[in-house]
Design a protein around this motif. Structure first.
Motif, PDB file in Angstrom:
ATOM      1  N   SER A 496       0.633  -1.220   0.072  1.00  0.00           N
ATOM      2  CA  SER A 496      -0.009   0.235   0.043  1.00  0.00           C
ATOM      3  C   SER A 496       0.899   1.182   0.058  1.00  0.00           C
ATOM      4  CB  SER A 496      -0.963   0.032   1.240  1.00  0.00           C
ATOM      5  OG  SER A 496      -1.950  -0.937   1.027  1.00  0.00           O
ATOM      6  N   TYR A 536      -3.616  11.104  -5.060  1.00  0.00           N
ATOM      7  CA  TYR A 536      -4.127  11.467  -4.094  1.00  0.00           C
ATOM      8  C   TYR A 536      -5.549  12.135  -4.051  1.00  0.00           C
ATOM      9  CZ  TYR A 536       0.661  11.584  -3.298  1.00  0.00           C
ATOM     10  OH  TYR A 536       2.481  11.298  -3.669  1.00  0.00           O
ATOM     11  N   LYS A 574      -6.424  10.571   1.328  1.00  0.00           N
ATOM     12  CA  LYS A 574      -5.962   9.258   0.747  1.00  0.00           C
ATOM     13  C   LYS A 574      -5.029   9.127  -0.113  1.00  0.00           C
ATOM     14  CE  LYS A 574     -10.197   7.874  -0.322  1.00  0.00           C
ATOM     15  NZ  LYS A 574     -11.256   6.833  -0.759  1.00  0.00           N
ATOM     16  N   VAL A 576      -3.951   6.327  -3.113  1.00  0.00           N
ATOM     17  CA  VAL A 576      -4.284   5.263  -3.757  1.00  0.00           C
ATOM     18  C   VAL A 576      -3.292   4.915  -4.932  1.00  0.00           C
ATOM     19  CG1 VAL A 576      -6.336   4.184  -4.869  1.00  0.00           C
ATOM     20  CG2 VAL A 576      -6.819   5.880  -3.006  1.00  0.00           C
ATOM     21  N   GLU A 584      -4.667   1.272  -0.681  1.00  0.00           N
ATOM     22  CA  GLU A 584      -4.778   2.794  -0.323  1.00  0.00           C
ATOM     23  C   GLU A 584      -4.246   2.862   1.322  1.00  0.00           C
ATOM     24  OE1 GLU A 584      -9.205   3.684   1.588  1.00  0.00           O
ATOM     25  OE2 GLU A 584      -9.039   3.707  -0.784  1.00  0.00           O
TER      26      GLU A 584
END
Length: 915
Positions: A496, A536, A574, A576, A584
């Motif tokens: 992640s 983002y 977040k 991702v 994420e």
């Protein structure tokens, strides 16, 4: 009156009309020919001159009499000069209608803009601009037609103004970069035209004169050729030998210079490329190679590779390889030569009868060149025993000896089977795995000579991407072979994104500019390719006016933030990745909005009103001024000050308590209006003001003041014939207090006389009237002690006055009366409370219409009574300590001359009540 130019024009038009009429009737006489002759004047001036420069005087150059000269007839009109038409030429000059002087106008003359190259003149309403097209001419003419009036001097003057060029333009190349190609075999003195010569709008010597190179590298120079039209073209001349293989490009600067003083220059970059010719042939670095080959080598075994080099480019450098005709056919059959790469490989099995030494002569062929030659000596070593053979059979994906495995494959993932053979089938063969990595090679039961290669633990692409292992087989005689295997680990989306900070703490001043930069988020992903590409996003709890660039991670705020509205923001972001499925991670962003001094202090009310009883003690608390400032820290500190009346009032800066330095007297001033300023601690400081109204409430601190009678010794004659009910005199008094404290009541508290009850006083007006008819035995002096009292609370104040009435027909002996007045009267005090009834003035008003008023008055009365009661208690408590104060200071007395002592009257201390 119009401008001078318009006056001259109207005069000229009138003169022309008169002249035409004259010609119609007189005919073509000789005088007409002399007056209508045309004249040419020629002037010259430089371009770019300012306004007001004298070009020439037409009157002087035409030798015409001016206004200052002698005239034969004094009544003749003055000369007038007029442009025939205000065209293009008229924009650049100004003609004085009276003096005929020609000056430059405010429009600057630019020769290059005015006289572009043309084949003739262009006429604009009687004014023309002419540029010559002849090669030798550099003239630029401005043509004007001038009319001279009046009729006796009439003529049409052709004025030619030559515009001289000045060096106000530098040479300029049409392109900033000039490219020129020269073959490397170009002989010395080769001339190549530079097809982009510099341009200069100036003419003559002010135009381009010479060219030069900033750096000629010792092999180039420049020459300039001029054609029939006067254009100068630069030529590049080769002054030395060129070799592309030594240097393939020269970069310098070409400079064009004009002939002005001082000269102006322009430049451009000149790139001289050296084009290739086939002047090099292939060459081998060695003349001979020695190679050893085992006799048991398998087909396709690589023997060696020959390589020749050609310094030319492109097709001139193409090389092919071939055997010389001297190479025997058996060697040709045994060894294959790749004509493009020069690779030699074993193409047939080595026979026991084959020669042990092969001499291979190889030619390197280039276009138009003599071949280069290299000799390869191949020595074949005879092997009595053949080494073991390794035959792989791959289970995993394999291409060109590389095995591809995904990371996170489970343990014991099979990679390949290996079969180990002894070609002679006489020797025992062993096998093992050589190299590092999570792999193992073990026999595969129940088969002999079969081995399985598998993993021993999961692979991790982020730890290592490529492994190189070797399967080694050897027999009992010591012969061994190995098979190299490369294992390429394929990346999987198993990581992640990771933020560099899980908690991102930011701060920004309020009132920021829109789209202000906050920070740049950064997250990394250990995966490769798209799986490691991070985007983002804002979390669902982020306000809409924050934006986050999904690619760069730049966080901005689109609107102005207000700390007073919200001081802290906290939301999630977040990161991702682009894998499938995507992974994420989340970080928290906290933003603190820093305060700026953008709020003025704010009073709770714009206007404050305080009711204070008079005689309030000094530095007592009048009221509290409440003020707030929405800013924080020092920006929110507030200091209060009194702008006016600071000599009487003071305010506590910290608590906002307003105080009076001295006791206040309503009778001196009933109200005060103050302006209070609140200043915060910001830089620069902000402030605001509020209006403070202080109303002083009356307390009963003034007894009634008797104005009439003015003395206890005065008297009034009352005739015996006075009828009952007739007014005799009055007592008049005033009270400086207000309200009930100023309501005065009159009463008679002492009487002396023959029949003292004959007189009464009106308690409201103070009017003294006769009650009964006076009889003969009622003659004499009557003395009435009148008490004047107010209705103050809690204790009314009063004054007394003696009213003297003398009942008689006449006053025959004033000294006798005065002697009686000087005696102290023996008067008994009859204190009665005066009754004052306030009668309604409108008796006929309907009861229904009075009800709302009565209710309102009742409510106001109850409130006033409650307030008065409270303040009275407060004053009583404060004044009780001073009960020994002298009574004389609380009453105003008018002393009586008599035997009675007025000090025996009951006196009570006056208490001041604060409403």
């Amino acid at each position: 009156m119009g401008p001078p130019g318009s006056r001259g024009s109207s005069t000229a038009r009138g003169s022309l009309q008169h002249l035409l009429l004259f010609l119609l009737f007189v005919g073509p006489f000789n005088c007409f020919a002399s007056y209508s002759r045309a004249t040419e004047l020629f002037y010259s001036l430089n371009e770019g001159l300012p306004a007001g420069v004298l070009i020439g005087s037409l009157a002087r150059d035409l030798r015409l009499p001016t206004a200052g000269g002698q005239r034969s007839v004094a009544s003749q009109p003055p000369l007038s000069f007029t442009l025939a038409s205000h065209g293009l030429g008229g924009q650049y000059v100004h003609l004085d209608n009276r003096s005929g002087e020609l000056h430059t106008s405010a429009m600057e003359i630019d020769r290059e803009a005015l006289c572009v190259e043309s084949s003739g003149a262009t006429v604009f309403e009687g004014a023309a601009v002419v540029s010559s097209s002849s090669p030798s001419s550099e003239s630029c003419l401005l043509l004007l037609d001038v009319l001279v009036l009046p009729q006796e001097y009439f003529r049409l003057v052709k004025v030619k103004i030559a515009i001289r060029d000045v060096n106000d333009n530098a040479p300029r190349f049409p392109v900033p970069h000039i490219h020129l190609s020269v073959p490397e075999n170009a002989p010395v003195n080769t001339r190549l035209a530079i097809e982009h010569p510099a341009l200069d709008p100036d003419v003559g010597t002010n135009g381009v004169q010479t060219y030069r190179l900033r750096d000629n590298y010792g092999v180039f120079t420049l020459d300039v050729e001029e054609n029939e039209s006067g254009e100068r073209t630069p030529y590049l001349i080769v002054m030395g030998a060129l070799d592309r293989e030594t240097r393939e490009e020269y970069v310098t600067v070409i400079i064009a210079e004009d002939g002005g003083v001082p000269p102006l220059v322009g430049s451009a970059t000149l790139t001289i490329g050296i084009s290739d010719i086939n002047d090099n042939c292939p060459q081998f670095s060695d003349s001979q190679l020695n190679v050893t080959l085992y006799g048991n080598s398998s087909l396709g075994t690589h023997v060696t590779t020959v390589h020749a080099v050609d310094m030319d480019l492109g097709s001139n450098a193409q090389i092919t390889y071939s055997y010389s005709q001297k190479v025997p056919q058996p060697s040709r059959d045994l060894f294959h030569l790749d004509e493009s790469t020069g690779t030699i490989s074993l193409s047939n099995k080595v026979d026991g009868d084959a020669p042990r030494l092969h001499r291979l002569i190889i030619l390197g062929n280039g276009p138009g060149c003599i071949p280069a030659v290299i000799t390869v000596l191949v020595t074949i070593i005879k092997v009595m025993m053949r080494p073991p053979e390794i035959v792989p059979r791959f289970i995993a994906n394999e291409a060109e000896g590389v095995v591809y495995l995904k990371e996170l494959e489970p343990i014991n993932t099979p990679i390949a089977f290996f079969t180990i053979k002894d070609p002679d089938e006489k020797y025992k063969v062993n096998c093992h795995l050589d190299g590092d990595g999570p792999f193992r090679l073990q026999p595969y039961k129940p088969y002999n000579n079969e081995y399985l290669l598998e993993t021993t633990k999961p692979l991790d692409y982020e730890t290592q991407q490529l492994y190189e292992i070797s399967v080694v087989a050897w027999n009992s005689e010591g012969f061994h072979v190995n098979k190299i295997i490369k294992v390429q680990v394929l990346d999987d989306n198993d990581n992640s994104p990771v933020f560099s900070q899980q908690l991102i703490e930011l701060s920004i001043e309020e009132n920021n500019v829109p789209n202000a930069f906050l920070t740049k988020l950064h997250a990394t992903d250990a995966d490769s390719g798209e799986r490691g590409q991070v985007s983002y996003f804002l979390g669902p709890d982020a306000p809409s006016y924050f934006s986050l660039d999904k690619t760069t991670g730049v966080l901005t705020v689109s609107t102005q933030l207000d700390r007073e509205e919200k001081e802290k923001y906290r939301y999630t972001v977040k990161a991702v990745d682009s894998g499938f499925p995507p992974r994420e991670s989340i970080a928290t962003v906290t933003i603190t909005v820093l305060d700026k001094n953008d709020n003025s202090p704010r009073f709770i009310n714009k206007d404050f009103s305080f009711f204070v009883p008079e005689n309030f003690p000094g530095f007592g608390e009048i009221g509290v001024i409440s003020v707030t400032d929405a800013d924080a820290g020092q920006n929110g500190w507030v200091a209060l000050s009194v702008l006016n009346g600071s000599d009487i009032f003071v305010i506590d800066t910290g608590k906002g308590v307003l105080r009076a330095k001295v006791s206040l007297d309503r009778e001196q001033q009933s109200s005060y209006v103050l302006w209070i300023e609140a200043v915060d601690g910001g830089d620069p400081a902000l402030s605001s003001t509020a209006k403070i109204t202080i109303l002083l409430l009356d307390i009963n601190d003034n007894p009634p003041l008797v104005l009439f009678p003015q003395s206890n010794m005065s008297y009034l004659l009352v005739l015996p014939s006075t009828l009952p009910g007739s007014p005799i005199t009055e007592v008049y008094a005033v009270d400086k207090d207000t309200g009930m404290n100023a309501v005065i009541a009159y009463s008679i508290i002492g009487r002396r006389g023959p029949r003292p009850e004959s007189f009464r006083i009106d308690p409201k007006t103070g009017n003294i009237t006769l009650e009964e008819s006076l009889m003969q035995n009622d003659y004499g002096l009557y003395r009435l002690l009148v008490k004047v009292s107010d209705h103050g609370y809690p204790e009314p104040l009063h004054s007394t006055v003696m009213v003297n009435l003398f009942v008689n027909d006449t006053v025959s002996n004033e000294s006798y009366i005065e002697s009686l007045l000087r005696k102290e009267p023996d008067i008994s005090i009859e204190e009665k409370q005066p009754q004052i009834s306030i009668e309604p003035t409108h008796k006929k008003v309907e009861s229904a219409s009075c009800m709302p008023t009565l209710v309102a008055l009742s409510i106001i009365s109850l409130g006033s009574i409650a307030l008065v009661t409270g303040m009275g208690i407060y004053i009583c408590l404060r004044k009780g300590k001073n009960h020994h104060r002298a009574d004389e200071n609380l009453e105003v007395q008018i002393p009586l001359n008599g035997r009675i002592s007025l000090h025996m009257l009951e006196k009570k201390p006056m208490e001041i009540s604060n409403i």
